[in-house]
Design a protein around this motif. Structure first.
Motif, PDB file in Angstrom:
ATOM      1  N   ASP A  48      32.406 -61.344  64.213  1.00  0.00           N
ATOM      2  CA  ASP A  48      31.854 -60.632  63.064  1.00  0.00           C
ATOM      3  C   ASP A  48      31.316 -59.279  63.506  1.00  0.00           C
ATOM      4  O   ASP A  48      30.384 -59.186  64.296  1.00  0.00           O
ATOM      5  N   VAL A  49      31.921 -58.202  62.992  1.00  0.00           N
ATOM      6  CA  VAL A  49      31.499 -56.851  63.371  1.00  0.00           C
ATOM      7  C   VAL A  49      30.699 -56.174  62.269  1.00  0.00           C
ATOM      8  O   VAL A  49      30.303 -55.013  62.421  1.00  0.00           O
ATOM      9  N   ASN A  50      30.434 -56.861  61.192  1.00  0.00           N
ATOM     10  CA  ASN A  50      29.725 -56.262  60.058  1.00  0.00           C
ATOM     11  C   ASN A  50      28.369 -55.696  60.489  1.00  0.00           C
ATOM     12  O   ASN A  50      27.530 -56.401  61.050  1.00  0.00           O
ATOM     13  N   GLY A  51      28.180 -54.396  60.236  1.00  0.00           N
ATOM     14  CA  GLY A  51      26.912 -53.750  60.560  1.00  0.00           C
ATOM     15  C   GLY A  51      26.759 -53.325  62.004  1.00  0.00           C
ATOM     16  O   GLY A  51      25.752 -52.699  62.362  1.00  0.00           O
ATOM     17  N   LYS A  52      27.740 -53.631  62.868  1.00  0.00           N
ATOM     18  CA  LYS A  52      27.643 -53.254  64.274  1.00  0.00           C
ATOM     19  C   LYS A  52      28.119 -51.817  64.477  1.00  0.00           C
ATOM     20  O   LYS A  52      29.066 -51.364  63.839  1.00  0.00           O
ATOM     21  N   LEU A  53      27.423 -51.111  65.373  1.00  0.00           N
ATOM     22  CA  LEU A  53      27.802 -49.749  65.719  1.00  0.00           C
ATOM     23  C   LEU A  53      28.840 -49.811  66.842  1.00  0.00           C
ATOM     24  O   LEU A  53      28.548 -50.291  67.942  1.00  0.00           O
ATOM     25  N   ILE A  54      30.056 -49.334  66.548  1.00  0.00           N
ATOM     26  CA  ILE A  54      31.172 -49.463  67.486  1.00  0.00           C
ATOM     27  C   ILE A  54      31.749 -48.084  67.797  1.00  0.00           C
ATOM     28  O   ILE A  54      31.995 -47.286  66.900  1.00  0.00           O
ATOM     29  N   LEU A  55      31.990 -47.833  69.087  1.00  0.00           N
ATOM     30  CA  LEU A  55      32.680 -46.632  69.523  1.00  0.00           C
ATOM     31  C   LEU A  55      34.112 -46.998  69.887  1.00  0.00           C
ATOM     32  O   LEU A  55      34.345 -47.864  70.728  1.00  0.00           O
ATOM     33  N   ASP A  56      35.056 -46.339  69.239  1.00  0.00           N
ATOM     34  CA  ASP A  56      36.473 -46.484  69.568  1.00  0.00           C
ATOM     35  C   ASP A  56      36.811 -45.351  70.532  1.00  0.00           C
ATOM     36  O   ASP A  56      37.036 -44.215  70.128  1.00  0.00           O
ATOM     37  N   ALA A  57      36.810 -45.661  71.829  1.00  0.00           N
ATOM     38  CA  ALA A  57      36.978 -44.654  72.872  1.00  0.00           C
ATOM     39  C   ALA A  57      38.464 -44.429  73.147  1.00  0.00           C
ATOM     40  O   ALA A  57      39.168 -45.332  73.575  1.00  0.00           O
ATOM     41  N   GLY A  58      38.925 -43.216  72.896  1.00  0.00           N
ATOM     42  CA  GLY A  58      40.351 -42.945  72.970  1.00  0.00           C
ATOM     43  C   GLY A  58      41.029 -43.439  71.706  1.00  0.00           C
ATOM     44  O   GLY A  58      42.022 -44.154  71.741  1.00  0.00           O
ATOM     45  N   CYS A  59      40.500 -43.027  70.572  1.00  0.00           N
ATOM     46  CA  CYS A  59      40.867 -43.594  69.274  1.00  0.00           C
ATOM     47  C   CYS A  59      42.211 -43.122  68.750  1.00  0.00           C
ATOM     48  O   CYS A  59      42.735 -43.683  67.782  1.00  0.00           O
ATOM     49  N   GLY A  60      42.787 -42.065  69.353  1.00  0.00           N
ATOM     50  CA  GLY A  60      44.029 -41.531  68.820  1.00  0.00           C
ATOM     51  C   GLY A  60      43.839 -41.041  67.398  1.00  0.00           C
ATOM     52  O   GLY A  60      42.872 -40.346  67.090  1.00  0.00           O
ATOM     53  N   GLU A  61      44.766 -41.438  66.502  1.00  0.00           N
ATOM     54  CA  GLU A  61      44.634 -41.020  65.107  1.00  0.00           C
ATOM     55  C   GLU A  61      43.828 -42.019  64.283  1.00  0.00           C
ATOM     56  O   GLU A  61      43.777 -41.919  63.059  1.00  0.00           O
ATOM     57  N   GLY A  62      43.172 -42.969  64.962  1.00  0.00           N
ATOM     58  CA  GLY A  62      42.164 -43.789  64.308  1.00  0.00           C
ATOM     59  C   GLY A  62      42.621 -45.110  63.720  1.00  0.00           C
ATOM     60  O   GLY A  62      41.896 -45.701  62.922  1.00  0.00           O
ATOM     61  N   HIS A  63      43.773 -45.643  64.138  1.00  0.00           N
ATOM     62  CA  HIS A  63      44.269 -46.872  63.523  1.00  0.00           C
ATOM     63  C   HIS A  63      43.328 -48.055  63.739  1.00  0.00           C
ATOM     64  O   HIS A  63      43.046 -48.804  62.811  1.00  0.00           O
ATOM     65  N   LEU A  64      42.819 -48.228  64.973  1.00  0.00           N
ATOM     66  CA  LEU A  64      41.886 -49.331  65.223  1.00  0.00           C
ATOM     67  C   LEU A  64      40.536 -49.062  64.550  1.00  0.00           C
ATOM     68  O   LEU A  64      39.905 -49.984  64.024  1.00  0.00           O
ATOM     69  N   SER A  65      40.100 -47.818  64.568  1.00  0.00           N
ATOM     70  CA  SER A  65      38.837 -47.459  63.914  1.00  0.00           C
ATOM     71  C   SER A  65      38.841 -47.891  62.452  1.00  0.00           C
ATOM     72  O   SER A  65      37.850 -48.434  61.937  1.00  0.00           O
ATOM     73  N   ARG A  66      39.954 -47.670  61.773  1.00  0.00           N
ATOM     74  CA  ARG A  66      40.044 -48.019  60.353  1.00  0.00           C
ATOM     75  C   ARG A  66      40.026 -49.528  60.136  1.00  0.00           C
ATOM     76  O   ARG A  66      39.416 -50.015  59.176  1.00  0.00           O
ATOM     77  N   ILE A  67      40.655 -50.271  61.032  1.00  0.00           N
ATOM     78  CA  ILE A  67      40.630 -51.733  60.928  1.00  0.00           C
ATOM     79  C   ILE A  67      39.205 -52.253  61.092  1.00  0.00           C
ATOM     80  O   ILE A  67      38.746 -53.126  60.346  1.00  0.00           O
ATOM     81  N   LEU A  68      38.467 -51.681  62.053  1.00  0.00           N
ATOM     82  CA  LEU A  68      37.085 -52.108  62.286  1.00  0.00           C
ATOM     83  C   LEU A  68      36.188 -51.728  61.107  1.00  0.00           C
ATOM     84  O   LEU A  68      35.313 -52.505  60.706  1.00  0.00           O
ATOM     85  N   ALA A  69      36.408 -50.545  60.553  1.00  0.00           N
ATOM     86  CA  ALA A  69      35.612 -50.114  59.393  1.00  0.00           C
ATOM     87  C   ALA A  69      35.869 -51.015  58.198  1.00  0.00           C
ATOM     88  O   ALA A  69      34.944 -51.323  57.429  1.00  0.00           O
ATOM     89  N   GLU A  70      37.114 -51.440  58.011  1.00  0.00           N
ATOM     90  CA  GLU A  70      37.439 -52.357  56.915  1.00  0.00           C
ATOM     91  C   GLU A  70      36.665 -53.657  57.039  1.00  0.00           C
ATOM     92  O   GLU A  70      36.390 -54.324  56.034  1.00  0.00           O
ATOM     93  N   ARG A  71      36.300 -54.024  58.250  1.00  0.00           N
ATOM     94  CA  ARG A  71      35.573 -55.270  58.500  1.00  0.00           C
ATOM     95  C   ARG A  71      34.064 -55.075  58.510  1.00  0.00           C
ATOM     96  O   ARG A  71      33.321 -55.972  58.913  1.00  0.00           O
ATOM     97  N   GLY A  72      33.621 -53.890  58.098  1.00  0.00           N
ATOM     98  CA  GLY A  72      32.194 -53.660  57.923  1.00  0.00           C
ATOM     99  C   GLY A  72      31.479 -53.016  59.085  1.00  0.00           C
ATOM    100  O   GLY A  72      30.257 -52.855  59.049  1.00  0.00           O
ATOM    101  N   ALA A  73      32.208 -52.633  60.131  1.00  0.00           N
ATOM    102  CA  ALA A  73      31.570 -51.998  61.284  1.00  0.00           C
ATOM    103  C   ALA A  73      31.223 -50.544  60.972  1.00  0.00           C
ATOM    104  O   ALA A  73      31.851 -49.895  60.129  1.00  0.00           O
ATOM    105  N   LEU A  74      30.212 -50.039  61.662  1.00  0.00           N
ATOM    106  CA  LEU A  74      29.856 -48.621  61.621  1.00  0.00           C
ATOM    107  C   LEU A  74      30.571 -47.974  62.799  1.00  0.00           C
ATOM    108  O   LEU A  74      30.196 -48.186  63.947  1.00  0.00           O
ATOM    109  N   VAL A  75      31.604 -47.212  62.512  1.00  0.00           N
ATOM    110  CA  VAL A  75      32.543 -46.805  63.552  1.00  0.00           C
ATOM    111  C   VAL A  75      32.459 -45.320  63.853  1.00  0.00           C
ATOM    112  O   VAL A  75      32.392 -44.479  62.952  1.00  0.00           O
ATOM    113  N   GLU A  76      32.485 -45.019  65.150  1.00  0.00           N
ATOM    114  CA  GLU A  76      32.695 -43.663  65.631  1.00  0.00           C
ATOM    115  C   GLU A  76      33.901 -43.697  66.560  1.00  0.00           C
ATOM    116  O   GLU A  76      34.099 -44.667  67.289  1.00  0.00           O
ATOM    117  N   GLY A  77      34.713 -42.655  66.504  1.00  0.00           N
ATOM    118  CA  GLY A  77      35.894 -42.597  67.350  1.00  0.00           C
ATOM    119  C   GLY A  77      35.972 -41.280  68.075  1.00  0.00           C
ATOM    120  O   GLY A  77      35.642 -40.229  67.519  1.00  0.00           O
TER     121      GLY A  77
END
Length: 261
Positions: A48-77
Motif C-alpha cells: 500500500d503506497v497511499n499517502g507515501k512520499l516516493i521518489l522515482d529516481a531516473g523516471c524517464g518520461e514518468g510511466h512508473l511515476s504515474r502508476i504510483l500516483a494512481e495508487r495514491g502515492a505522493l510522487v516526485e520524479g
C-alpha cells in the motif's frame, strides 16, 4: 562529474526524442510487458503506497511515476534528461496527478530538504557507471526504515545474439542454443554498446555489468538491509520482440528491495 557519468547522461539526452516516439508507438505492448512482470512485482513489494512520499529516481518520461500516483502515492520524479522531464511535465499538465518532476543526475547528491518513504529506480542503475554513488545519494534521502527498490536487467541472463558481458551467441538449431564464454561473470565491465537503432531509436547507450554480490555489498555498506529479491520471468505472450532465445524460461529482470537501517 565523472566523465563516464557525464557521457552516460549525454547519451540518454541524445536518444530521448526517439525514445519518447518509440514508447508512444509501443505503448500498449510495453505496458503489457512491463506491468505484466516488472511493475507488478515492484508494486507487490511496495504494498500500500497511499499517502507515501516516493521518489522515482531516473523516471524517464514518468510511466512508473504515474502508476504510483494512481495508487495514491505522493510522487516526485527526477531524470538527467531535460527532454524526458519535459515530456513527463507535459503529460502531468494534461493528467494533473500532482506529480512533481525535476532534472537531476542521481550520481550527484540530492538536496536534503526532505526525506522520502520510498525511492524506486526502475531499470536505471545498470545504465550508470558510478552505481555506488547512486546508492550513497539515495541513502541520504530515504527515511530510516524506508525502502529503496531498484530493478535491472538480470546480470546472469542478459543474453542475446550479440555479444554481452560473458557469453557470445554461437548458434541456434532445433530448439538448442550454444554460447562461448568470453569473460567472467565476476568482471565489472560494460556490455557491448546497445545500438538503440534496433528499437527504431538512433544512438547508443552503455549498459554495465556487475555481479549480484557487488550490488548487495554496496547496499549494505551504505546502511541498507536486503528485505526482498524478485526475478520476474516473462510469459511467452509478454515477449514483444521475436527472438531465438527463450526469455520465457529465464528471468529477464532482477528486483532488489532494501530497508534503510
Amino acid at each position: 562529474m565523472n566523465k563516464k557519468n557525464l557521457k552516460d547522461a549525454e547519451n540518454w539526452e541524445r536518444i530521448a526524442p526517439d525514445y519518447i516516439k518509440f514508447l508512444k508507438q509501443q505503448k500498449r505492448t510495453l505496458k503489457h510487458l512491463l506491468f505484466g512482470s516488472l511493475f507488478s512485482e515492484t508494486i507487490s513489494i511496495l504494498g500500500d503506497v497511499n499517502g507515501k512520499l516516493i521518489l522515482d529516481a531516473g523516471c524517464g518520461e514518468g510511466h512508473l511515476s504515474r502508476i504510483l500516483a494512481e495508487r495514491g502515492a505522493l510522487v516526485e520524479g527526477c531524470d538527467v534528461s531535460k527532454t524526458l522531464i519535459k515530456e513527463a511535465d507535459d503529460i502531468e499538465n494534461r493528467t494533473k496527478q500532482g506529480i512533481k518532476y525535476f532534472i537531476h543526475n542521481i550520481t550527484e547528491p540530492f538536496a536534503k530538504s526532505k526525506l522520502y518513504d520510498v525511492v524506486v529506480a526502475n531499470n536505471v542503475i545498470f545504465d550508470i557507471y558510478d552505481y555506488s554513488k547512486v546508492f550513497s545519494n539515495v541513502s541520504g534521502v530515504v527515511k530510516k526504515g524506508g525502502l529503496f527498490i531498484f530493478s535491472i536487467i538480470h546480470p546472469c541472463f542478459n543474453i542475446s545474439k550479440s555479444q554481452r558481458y560473458n557469453l557470445r551467441y554461437v548458434g541456434y538449431q532445433g530448439g538448442k542454443i550454444s554460447f562461448a564464454i568470453t569473460k567472467s561473470y565476476k568482471d565489472h565491465t560494460s556490455y557491448q554498446k546497445d545500438k538503440i537503432a534496433n528499437f527504431l531509436i538512433h544512438g547508443e547507450v552503455n549498459h554495465y555489468h556487475r555481479p549480484i554480490e557487488s550490488y548487495v555489498r554496496s547496499l549494505t555498506n551504505r546502511g541498507f538491509l536486503i528485505n526482498d529479491l524478485r526475478e520476474p520471468i516473462l510469459k511467452l505472450e509478454q515477449i514483444y520482440y521475436k527472438t531465438d532465445y527463450h526469455h520465457h524460461f529465464l528471468p529477464k529482470f532482477l528486483i532488489i528491495s532494501a530497508i534503510k537501517s
